[in-house]
Design a protein around this motif. Structure first.
Motif, PDB file in Angstrom:
ATOM      1  N   ALA A  12       0.830  -1.204   0.000  1.00 24.28           N
ATOM      2  CA  ALA A  12       0.000   0.000   0.000  1.00 24.28           C
ATOM      3  C   ALA A  12       0.866   1.255   0.000  1.00 24.28           C
ATOM      4  N   ALA A  13       1.989   1.211   0.725  1.00 24.22           N
ATOM      5  CA  ALA A  13       2.901   2.354   0.751  1.00 24.22           C
ATOM      6  C   ALA A  13       3.506   2.599  -0.632  1.00 24.22           C
ATOM      7  N   PHE A  14       3.853   1.523  -1.349  1.00 20.51           N
ATOM      8  CA  PHE A  14       4.387   1.669  -2.703  1.00 20.51           C
ATOM      9  C   PHE A  14       3.368   2.342  -3.618  1.00 20.51           C
ATOM     10  N   LEU A  15       2.114   1.916  -3.542  1.00 19.95           N
ATOM     11  CA  LEU A  15       1.074   2.525  -4.375  1.00 19.95           C
ATOM     12  C   LEU A  15       0.888   3.998  -4.029  1.00 19.95           C
ATOM     13  N   LEU A  16       0.979   4.331  -2.745  1.00 14.91           N
ATOM     14  CA  LEU A  16       0.853   5.725  -2.331  1.00 14.91           C
ATOM     15  C   LEU A  16       2.000   6.558  -2.906  1.00 14.91           C
ATOM     16  N   VAL A  17       3.203   6.014  -2.881  1.00 14.97           N
ATOM     17  CA  VAL A  17       4.352   6.738  -3.434  1.00 14.97           C
ATOM     18  C   VAL A  17       4.163   6.965  -4.934  1.00 14.97           C
ATOM     19  N   TYR A  18       3.588   5.974  -5.645  1.00 18.16           N
ATOM     20  CA  TYR A  18       3.347   6.180  -7.078  1.00 18.16           C
ATOM     21  C   TYR A  18       2.316   7.276  -7.317  1.00 18.16           C
ATOM     22  N   VAL A  19       1.289   7.325  -6.489  1.00 17.42           N
ATOM     23  CA  VAL A  19       0.295   8.398  -6.605  1.00 17.42           C
ATOM     24  C   VAL A  19       0.960   9.758  -6.401  1.00 17.42           C
ATOM     25  N   LEU A  20       1.871   9.839  -5.438  1.00 19.88           N
ATOM     26  CA  LEU A  20       2.601  11.084  -5.199  1.00 19.88           C
ATOM     27  C   LEU A  20       3.474  11.440  -6.400  1.00 19.88           C
ATOM     28  N   PHE A  21       4.094  10.425  -7.004  1.00 22.65           N
ATOM     29  CA  PHE A  21       4.914  10.659  -8.195  1.00 22.65           C
ATOM     30  C   PHE A  21       4.066  11.192  -9.342  1.00 22.65           C
ATOM     31  N   ALA A  22       2.891  10.581  -9.559  1.00 23.65           N
ATOM     32  CA  ALA A  22       1.991  11.053 -10.608  1.00 23.65           C
ATOM     33  C   ALA A  22       1.511  12.472 -10.315  1.00 23.65           C
TER      34      ALA A  22
END
Length: 398
Positions: free
Chosen positions: A372-382
């Motif tokens: 879940a943390a990885f997905l959150l980081v990708y959302v932040l990157f986007a």
């Protein structure tokens, strides 16, 4: 277009490459690092090449597509795979360390190439040769993994036993991206299967829209590319290979050109279109496949492969088009805008560090919380790409 290039790569191009690997009698590791990696990473490879020759786009869109795909592979695919696996995944530290080490070297290479704002043909040659070192390593992968031992690998919970196991476990096999791509659109089937099965109406209503959209592509490929995976057509793998190359080149050319045109009309910079749209479009089939593999109980293999595929994308996905196309350019080089590319390469390195040390600190375990943390980081990157790179234009790309 994303669907079309995914279908031709999965159903025809990969099948022809498998036959070539069989004819050359390549080992599983070498085949996975060379021909099969080329088959599954063909969208990124050809997008990079077409961006060099398309009059509507610049090489920045091809470069940013590979950068965005690398971030997508680690953060989104790994995160989604862990969540869909429904359990904590235990990984072997040896292949993870191997691929992260080569990936770090690949990031350093592209950083040095981009530093002066120019890309020369011989820098493409250097990248291809460096990928050759990765292939050479894979030739001896089994022996090297065995020598590395399991000193830091995860141990099972302590249970009272009188028998001690002293044998070193065999190294984790390298999952080919093509194996996960098949899972996203095809059920597990017998080796000999009629191509017409792909035209059957799906049982699940949710799969109907995708099936309808894929039918024009499937009919076009069925009548122009021989399926060498079907019994009796194995000898036509050469024709299937050439025709697949033609289709992938044409689709990639249109995809890159139209992405650049749409971005120009809407006002989205090419680097943002490449990083988010083209990258996600070429990687979503891998994401769907990895999720399917995770649900089948093989999530650890899908996760371990996410980083290894990025090594191919950077060294060969960028290097090979540079080597082939740049000698025909004036002075054998092209100029690139590094204002946003260099920070993106730095983000690649940061994402790699997050991935590796999160595994190290968790004793090479991937939990659902980590996913879940990885997905959150990708959302932040986007969000960074949209809000800062596009809307606020902090790098003055417009």
């Amino acid at each position: 277009m994303f669907l079309g290039i995914a279908i031709v790569c999965d159903d025809y191009f990969v099948a022809s490459l498998e036959k070539i690997c069989d004819k050359l009698n390549l080992s599983e590791d070498v085949a996975g690092a060379t021909f099969m990696a080329a088959g599954s990473s063909a969208p990124e490879l050809f997008s990079s090449g077409m961006s060099l020759i398309s009059p509507d786009a610049t090489n920045e869109i091809g470069i940013s597509a590979i950068v965005g795909s690398a971030v997508f592979n680690i953060l989104f695919i790994v995160g989604a795979t862990v969540l869909c696996a429904g359990q904590t995944l235990e990984l072997d530290w040896r292949p993870v360390t191997r691929d992260c080490g080569f990936y770090a070297l690949a990031i350093l290479t592209v950083l040095l190439i981009f530093y002066d704002g120019e890309v020369r043909w011989y820098e493409g040659l250097i990248s291809v040769l460096l990928y050759g070192t990765y292939v050479t390593f894979m030739c001896y992968n089994t022996k090297i993994m065995a020598r590395m031992g399991d000193k830091w690998s995860v141990k099972p919970p302590a249970v009272e036993k009188r028998i001690e196991i002293v044998e070193t476990p065999p190294p984790t096999p390298m999952l080919r991206r093509a194996d996960t791509r098949r899972q996203s659109r095809r059920p597990v089937r017998e080796e000999v299967q009629d191509t017409l099965d792909a035209f059957e109406w799906p049982e699940s209503p949710s799969a109907v829209p995708l099936h309808v959209l894929s039918l024009p592509w499937r009919y076009a490929f069925y009548y122009t590319i021989p399926d060498c995976s079907v019994f009796g057509s194995e000898h036509r793998y050469g024709v299937a290979f050439c025709m697949s190359i033609m289709w992938i080149s044409g689709i990639s050319y249109c995809m890159v050109s139209w992405a650049a045109r749409v971005g120009c009309i809407i006002g989205i910079p090419e680097v943002v279109m490449g990083t988010l749209v083209v990258a996600a479009g070429t990687s979503i089939p891998d994401a769907l496949g990895s999720i399917a593999v995770a649900k089948a109980g093989e999530g650890d293999m899908a996760v371990a492969n996410a980083v290894g595929s990025n090594v191919f994308d950077i060294w060969l996905g960028l290097g090979l088009p540079w080597l082939i196309i740049l000698p025909s350019q004036p002075n054998g080089r092209i100029l690139i805008k590094t204002a946003q590319l260099l920070p993106s390469v730095g983000i690649l390195f940061g994402v790699l560090m997050i991935y590796y040390f999160s595994l190290y600190w968790n004793s090479w375990r991937l939990t659902r919380r980590t996913g879940a943390a990885f997905l959150l980081v990708y959302v932040l990157f986007a969000g960074y790409c949209v809000l800062f790179v596009w809307l606020q234009d902090i790098y003055d790309l417009s």
